[in-house]
Design an enzyme around this catalytic site. Structure first.
Site, mmCIF file in Angstrom:
data_model
loop_
_atom_site.group_PDB
_atom_site.id
_atom_site.type_symbol
_atom_site.label_atom_id
_atom_site.label_comp_id
_atom_site.label_asym_id
_atom_site.label_seq_id
_atom_site.Cartn_x
_atom_site.Cartn_y
_atom_site.Cartn_z
ATOM 1 N N ASP A 1 0.842 -1.201 0.000
ATOM 2 C CA ASP A 1 0.000 0.000 0.000
ATOM 3 C C ASP A 1 0.873 1.245 0.000
ATOM 4 O OD1 ASP A 1 -1.759 2.106 0.632
ATOM 5 O OD2 ASP A 1 -3.055 0.783 1.790
ATOM 6 N N HIS B 1 -8.765 -0.023 -8.379
ATOM 7 C CA HIS B 1 -8.349 1.160 -7.620
ATOM 8 C C HIS B 1 -7.211 1.894 -8.311
ATOM 9 C CE1 HIS B 1 -7.877 3.541 -3.921
ATOM 10 N NE2 HIS B 1 -6.570 3.434 -4.114
#
Lengths: 399, 399
Positions: B219, B306
């Site tokens: 991330d 995303h």
């Protein structure tokens, strides 16, 4: 603990709270090869502990930067056989997690990581010994802590039928392990409470130290060492032989009123100085306090000092191994946001009734620290011995 | 950030989420001399950052093992002058804490510790610009995030007039710093919320990595680097020049339903693989995703991935610097113990209205991850620039 680490400890003859890091536990291949020559800190952090040994890892292994204790309630239909199935599954999880491999069926296999000093310590609460077939197997002295005058126990931080205590240098690894263990437990048991804590086992030069609680006190200096440590902690009782008994207390610490006390009063309440944790009677941190020392006819270590009231000489030689973690927390109440701080106190001993309870009764009556501390949770767990390859945790009780 | 670290960054031309550790921030005398030759990990952990620089520390400095964001509400009688007094006191605290010295009047001076990568980042919430004399000073684009369809915001995790974000490798040091800052703030402001998080910025060999959230995803791979990073993050607006604007979102992640998704669906929802965070369109982690790539006429990076929806090419070049922390938490409700996991999402940008808000509107409509994520808290803070010796945080606004 493996034979090799036992002999290392005997060799060095030293296993204080700080020193535990350096001498106990098993290093099964350090993955931190990038670090080159091993600094002292590598005895404490960034390790890969073996899941196998005479004791479960997480007792004598060094304290870690972070940890989480998770207590479970057994489902009504979880009997002895079902509990055995859960413990076999958990053992498989633990072997994998500690060695940095994803457990079978892990939904987040990429999160498994070695060299984060991960350990998982498993224990049984009192109700396990009410299951059919286990009624006669409750270890001697294994019992809940009777109410103490200063306790303000909350049900939500107390009790539990099973414990999984995950320790690591890294909270993401802890969260991953807790998730895996909780998921595998779900058919058998539900989470009762979770307590997250943290500790700083290194000083700013990277050298292993005892570490401080949130009062700023060096906390754990008086832990037993060497052979005394093993005598203190390890049970010789039936299936628990080589295991131990654990008391967990959630102790709220009132930092506001603590801050109002003078520094000399703070030091007198413990009997140790704040900078080093050295006894006020002289010497350095790991020296024994001298309870006979006087100045102008008054004892140097006050009569209500924590170090005096809890001292083995005042308690018929009773000792324990403490392994606390700091916590901070908040709650939203009708009165607004309430912030709390404290210690997830834990103590290992061979026999709770013989060791923790009488010492705690003395502390409850006499300890100067009671002015600032309040137990808000209490739980006890029987910690089965370690296991070898092919074995499983609790096999001696449940097989 | 000091000139020397700027030029280091320019030299290496690299400052990804992982690489930030290696190249940004200032090392003001490493105290970890015991470690001998510097391993790679020393670029990320165990550092002593300078409190001084063009930017406050805690933006470009490496992500740390643990951190806590504390939001405060101003007391009704805290005016511009009083806020200035608080910021001067906090600046003194921060200089001391970051360099390992106890702040003036510290009740726990023994807890101060260098070489734990401690930083404190301070910001102002929207209501500061309603104080008399500050009405015209609200930075352009600095505003609360408008409601999004997928939000389930709770007041107790939202808003705030002041932010102190403490980062460190050690949670005891964080707790000590938060305590000091809260105590000094007490005459001026009360704690509104506290959010504790954690991150793992190293892999198991000790090498710096981007790190994983609790879905197991790498991330932060797409964070801008080099000059683009500075353009993205740093304001040029009036008193905020050299500072930035920060969005904090508490994002609950439903691990139960996430675990039910197949691994390929999990990877498709982001557009990156789980093991390495590499784009599904090929290459390695820090390579750009190829939105034009197709297989059998279908896009490799799904239309709702995303990485596509948030991609600068889909958002008129808008970017931000993300610096999230994982969290786990529980609540006791009428239905029993509810366990939650998530991300303390944070994004730095020069202008919230121009950058975060339009990107978030797209994500709110299209992002596949919405199935498993819910924003439950939202707050914005204007982050003043850094300060030099003798200066103080917010001086350009409040002096």
């Amino acid at each position: 603990m493996s034979d090799s680490s036992v002999s290392r400890r005997r060799l060095f003859g030293y296993a204080g709270a700080a020193g535990l890091g350096g001498v106990a536990g098993v290093v099964a291949g350090r993955a931190s090869a990038a670090n080159g020559e091993a600094p002292v800190a590598q005895d404490v952090v960034g390790r890969t502990h073996s899941p196998y040994g005479e004791q479960q890892a997480g007792i004598f292994t060094p304290k870690t930067m972070t940890g989480e204790l998770v207590a479970f309630d057994l489902a009504p239909d979880t009997d002895r056989a079902a509990l055995g199935r859960l413990l076999r599954a958990w053992t498989g999880d633990i072997v994998a997690l500690m060695t940095g491999r994803p457990p079978a069926g892990d939904f987040a296999p990429d999160m498994a990581q070695a060299a984060v000093s991960l350990t998982v310590l498993v224990g049984f609460g009192p109700r396990v010994f009410e299951l059919e077939g286990l009624a006669g197997r409750r270890p001697a002295g294994f019992q809940d802590i009777p109410p103490m005058a200063h306790d303000r126990l909350q049900d939500r931080w107390s009790g539990g039928d099973l414990l999984a205590w995950v320790s690591a240098d890294d909270a993401t690894s802890v969260a991953h392990a807790v998730r895996r263990l909780s998921t595998d437990a779900a058919p058998f048991a539900s989470v009762r409470w979770r307590q997250r804590g943290f500790w700083r086992p290194l000083d700013q030069t990277g050298a292993p130290v005892t570490g401080r609680n949130l009062f700023g006190q060096v906390d754990g200096s008086a832990n037993p060492t060497g052979d005394l440590l093993r005598e203190t902690v390890l049970s010789t009782d039936d299936w628990l032989a080589g295991g131990t008994q654990l008391v967990v207390r959630r102790i709220e610490m009132n930092l506001d009123t603590w801050d109002e006390a003078t520094r000399s009063r703070q030091e007198a309440s413990v009997g140790r100085d704040l900078p080093e944790g050295a006894p006020l009677s002289g010497g350095v941190e790991h020296d024994d306090v001298d309870l006979a020392a006087t100045v102008d006819g008054s004892p140097v270590i006050a009569l209500d000092a924590h170090a005096r009231v809890s001292h083995p000489s005042q308690n018929s030689g009773r000792r324990m191994l403490r392994r606390g973690l700091n916590y901070t927390a908040e709650e939203w109440t009708d009165a607004g946001l309430v912030e709390t701080s404290g210690l997830i106190f834990s103590a290992f001993q061979a026999n709770i009734a013989d060791q923790f309870i009488p010492v705690q009764r003395s502390l409850d009556q006499l300890d100067a620290l009671n002015e600032w501390t309040t137990a808000i949770g209490s739980a006890v767990f029987a910690i089965p011995p370690g296991f070898s390859e092919g074995g499983w945790i609790g096999e001696g009780l449940l097989a």
